[in-house]
Design an enzyme around this catalytic site. Structure first.
Site, PDB file in Angstrom:
ATOM      1  N   ASP A  38       0.825  -1.208   0.000  1.00  0.00           N
ATOM      2  CA  ASP A  38       0.000   0.000   0.000  1.00  0.00           C
ATOM      3  C   ASP A  38       0.859   1.258   0.000  1.00  0.00           C
ATOM      4  OD1 ASP A  38      -2.268   1.711   0.395  1.00  0.00           O
ATOM      5  OD2 ASP A  38      -3.249   0.078   1.463  1.00  0.00           O
ATOM      6  N   ASP A  39       0.587   2.154  -0.952  1.00  0.00           N
ATOM      7  CA  ASP A  39       1.236   3.477  -1.022  1.00  0.00           C
ATOM      8  C   ASP A  39       2.731   3.419  -1.343  1.00  0.00           C
ATOM      9  OD1 ASP A  39      -1.273   4.307  -0.237  1.00  0.00           O
ATOM     10  OD2 ASP A  39      -0.604   5.542   1.430  1.00  0.00           O
ATOM     11  N   CYS A  77      -6.581   3.745  -3.129  1.00  0.00           N
ATOM     12  CA  CYS A  77      -6.365   2.312  -2.882  1.00  0.00           C
ATOM     13  C   CYS A  77      -7.392   1.413  -3.555  1.00  0.00           C
ATOM     14  CB  CYS A  77      -6.378   2.046  -1.378  1.00  0.00           C
ATOM     15  SG  CYS A  77      -5.105   2.929  -0.461  1.00  0.00           S
ATOM     16  N   HIS A 136      -9.897  -3.812  -1.535  1.00  0.00           N
ATOM     17  CA  HIS A 136      -9.776  -2.619  -0.698  1.00  0.00           C
ATOM     18  C   HIS A 136      -9.808  -2.913   0.796  1.00  0.00           C
ATOM     19  CE1 HIS A 136      -9.967   1.394   0.820  1.00  0.00           C
ATOM     20  NE2 HIS A 136     -11.124   1.169   1.386  1.00  0.00           N
ATOM     21  N   ASP A 341       0.271  -0.087  -4.974  1.00  0.00           N
ATOM     22  CA  ASP A 341      -1.062   0.247  -5.501  1.00  0.00           C
ATOM     23  C   ASP A 341      -1.175   1.685  -5.983  1.00  0.00           C
ATOM     24  OD1 ASP A 341      -1.187   1.456  -2.966  1.00  0.00           O
ATOM     25  OD2 ASP A 341      -3.171   0.651  -2.490  1.00  0.00           O
ATOM     26  N   HIS A 342      -0.237   2.527  -5.654  1.00  0.00           N
ATOM     27  CA  HIS A 342      -0.091   3.879  -6.222  1.00  0.00           C
ATOM     28  C   HIS A 342       1.101   4.540  -5.563  1.00  0.00           C
ATOM     29  CE1 HIS A 342      -2.081   4.852  -2.496  1.00  0.00           C
ATOM     30  NE2 HIS A 342      -3.158   4.212  -2.883  1.00  0.00           N
TER      31      HIS A 342
END
Length: 492
Positions: A38-39, A77, A136, A341-342
């Site tokens: 994540d992130d 997300c 998510h 995810d980003h």
């Protein structure tokens, strides 16, 4: 009697042959270990950030196809993960929501929801296990932040098992926002700092439990004798930036670099950015930076320190899983994918967080290790949308879905392939954005001007100046490619 004996013998031979064929197929079809982080922006040693301690991911990268220019489709997300698992570009505003999977998959009857690539693998003989945050919701079940865990799975049809060890935090959402004492952001009414460095072992935070669960599951999967897909979703470095103190101690805060460009881009608009609301909801943060007041250098370094400590913590957890993959003799037939995810603005463009269509929010880590293949760096532009068809080709599983991306296998076989598309599309803040090797072109559907922003990465790698007015010919030249990605999502 002889006739009966002959029939039984033939039947046994056929059964044995079938069993051997199935076992051979199981042994030749590759397993997949898919790690979602994540992130995770490309803030790793293998991406040229020498100040980051990421030895396990750096080693994996040396054995993988490392995509230098991978861009997510949506910088939030849930929507980014929905794009990943369905291979579809967003067609409606709901596809940009964190609830995209819940709305379009969990809440739809089987005949009306898109097939995920995980479900396609499952339907073709793969045993599928999810651990942690793959879609998510942090444990794969749909329920509110402060509600008890429900029995409504977010991706029905995709999983043989969907698991999370929430430990002392008790639920997935509590664990996702958890602190080392077992409390969490929401139950503490956000009266918390956006970071923490507790002197605990790796299991003192939830991601250490996730790594242990993945290790245990690998041992069990080895015994099943059939190909598996195991998705492992780590929470950090998502806010709060929490990690055991030993990972904070890897860094000297004074040596941590600040954002190379920490202002609103020239000829741009505040509407293209966001006011760091995700960070500032942590009420005990020492400062509340926004687009009008930047963080002090000291606080910016503190936050960046927390992010890097969380990255190093996750790097160590991934290292444990990769070691177990080797220990179990599974590495030689397992494809390993690591995907962020980003991205995340760490003070870049005066912003803390994601939720923009600038490179800092859209560019993320993508590593794909194929057994028997060496490491390489791929500079061409690729999209998260391309991962679904890539997985299908790598596993030789025919897809029933109509997908918006393209398999990257040909690009992995020939990184200089001239026929590769070399573009990526992203959507947020009422903007549709096209990334090419040299440019980022974004058209916004909004009242605030400018409506079009153009950034030239050849001369301006930090996206500090919108040059759309100075280069109308470039805008005109890029518009046909931009139109291919305009799904009409923001048009009334």
């Amino acid at each position: 009697m002889r006739s009966l004996f002959h029939v039984l013998l033939v039947a046994l031979v056929i059964a044995f042959s079938f069993s051997c064929t199935e076992k051979a197929k199981a042994q030749t079809q590759p397993n997949i270990l898919f790690i979602a982080v994540d992130d995770l922006r490309p803030e790793l040693g293998c991406y040229g950030k020498a100040y980051v301690h990421s030895p396990h991911l750096d080693q994996l990268a040396a054995e993988s196809s490392l995509f230098e220019n991978h861009y997510v489709t949506v910088p939030t997300c849930g929507a980014s993960r929905y794009n990943l698992i369905t291979g579809l570009l967003p067609k409606s505003p709901g596809d940009l929501s964190n609830q995209a999977s819940a709305s379009n998959i969990a809440n739809k009857p089987a005949g009306e929801r898109p097939l995920t690539f995980i479900q396609e693998l499952k339907q073709n003989g793969y045993y599928t296990v999810g651990i942690g945050k793959i879609s998510h919701h942090p444990d794969g079940y749909v329920y509110g932040y402060r509600a008890p865990k429900s029995d409504k799975i977010e991706l029905p049809g995709s999983w043989d098992e969907m698991l999370l060890d929430a430990g002392k935090w008790e639920t997935g959402h509590n664990a996702f926002f958890g602190y080392a004492d077992g409390t969490n952001r929401n139950d503490r009414e956000k009266q918390v700092k956006p970071y923490e460095a507790a002197d605990v072992e790796d299991e003192g935070y939830p991601d250490g439990l996730t790594a242990n669960l993945a290790i245990k599951k690998l041992k069990q999967l080895k015994e099943k004798g059939k190909p598996f897909f195991m998705g492992v979703g780590f929470f950090k470095p998502h806010l709060p930036f929490t990690a055991p103190k030993k990972y904070w101690d890897l860094y000297n805060e004074e040596d941590i670099p600040l954002a190379p460009f920490a202002e609103i881009p020239e000829n741009s608009s505040k509407a293209s950015l966001q006011n760091s609301g995700e960070l500032n909801q942590y009420k005990l943060g020492e400062e509340k930076p926004d687009l009008d007041s930047a963080a002090s250098d000291a606080y910016a370094r503190k936050l960046r320190h927390g992010y890097l400590a969380a990255v190093s913590y996750i790097d160590a957890q991934i290292g444990k899983i990769l070691d177990e993959l080797e220990e179990q003799g599974l590495a030689e037939n397992t494809i390993v994918v690591v995907w962020g995810d980003h991205g995340w603005h760490l003070g870049d463009q005066k912003t803390w967080g994601k939720h923009t269509v600038f490179d800092n929010a859209l560019q993320s880590v993508l590593l794909i290790k194929r057994p028997g293949e060496g490491g390489q760096r791929i500079s061409q532009v690729v999209s998260t949308t391309d991962i679904y068809p890539t997985v299908m080709e790598l596993t030789h599983v025919p897809s029933q879905s109509t997908l918006d991306g393209e398999s990257m296998v040909s690009l992995m076989d020939n990184p200089a392939a001239k026929e590769w598309r070399n573009t990526a599309y992203s959507y947020f803040r009422r903007g549709v954005s096209l990334r090419t090797p040299q440019y980022r072109l974004t058209k916004y559907f909004r009242e605030q001007s400018p409506a079009i922003e153009l950034y030239d990465h050849q001369t301006d790698p930090y996206e500090s100046e919108n040059v759309a007015k100075e280069h109308p010919k470039v805008v005109k030249q890029l518009m046909p490619s931009w139109e291919k990605g305009n799904t009409g999502i923001f048009e009334e």
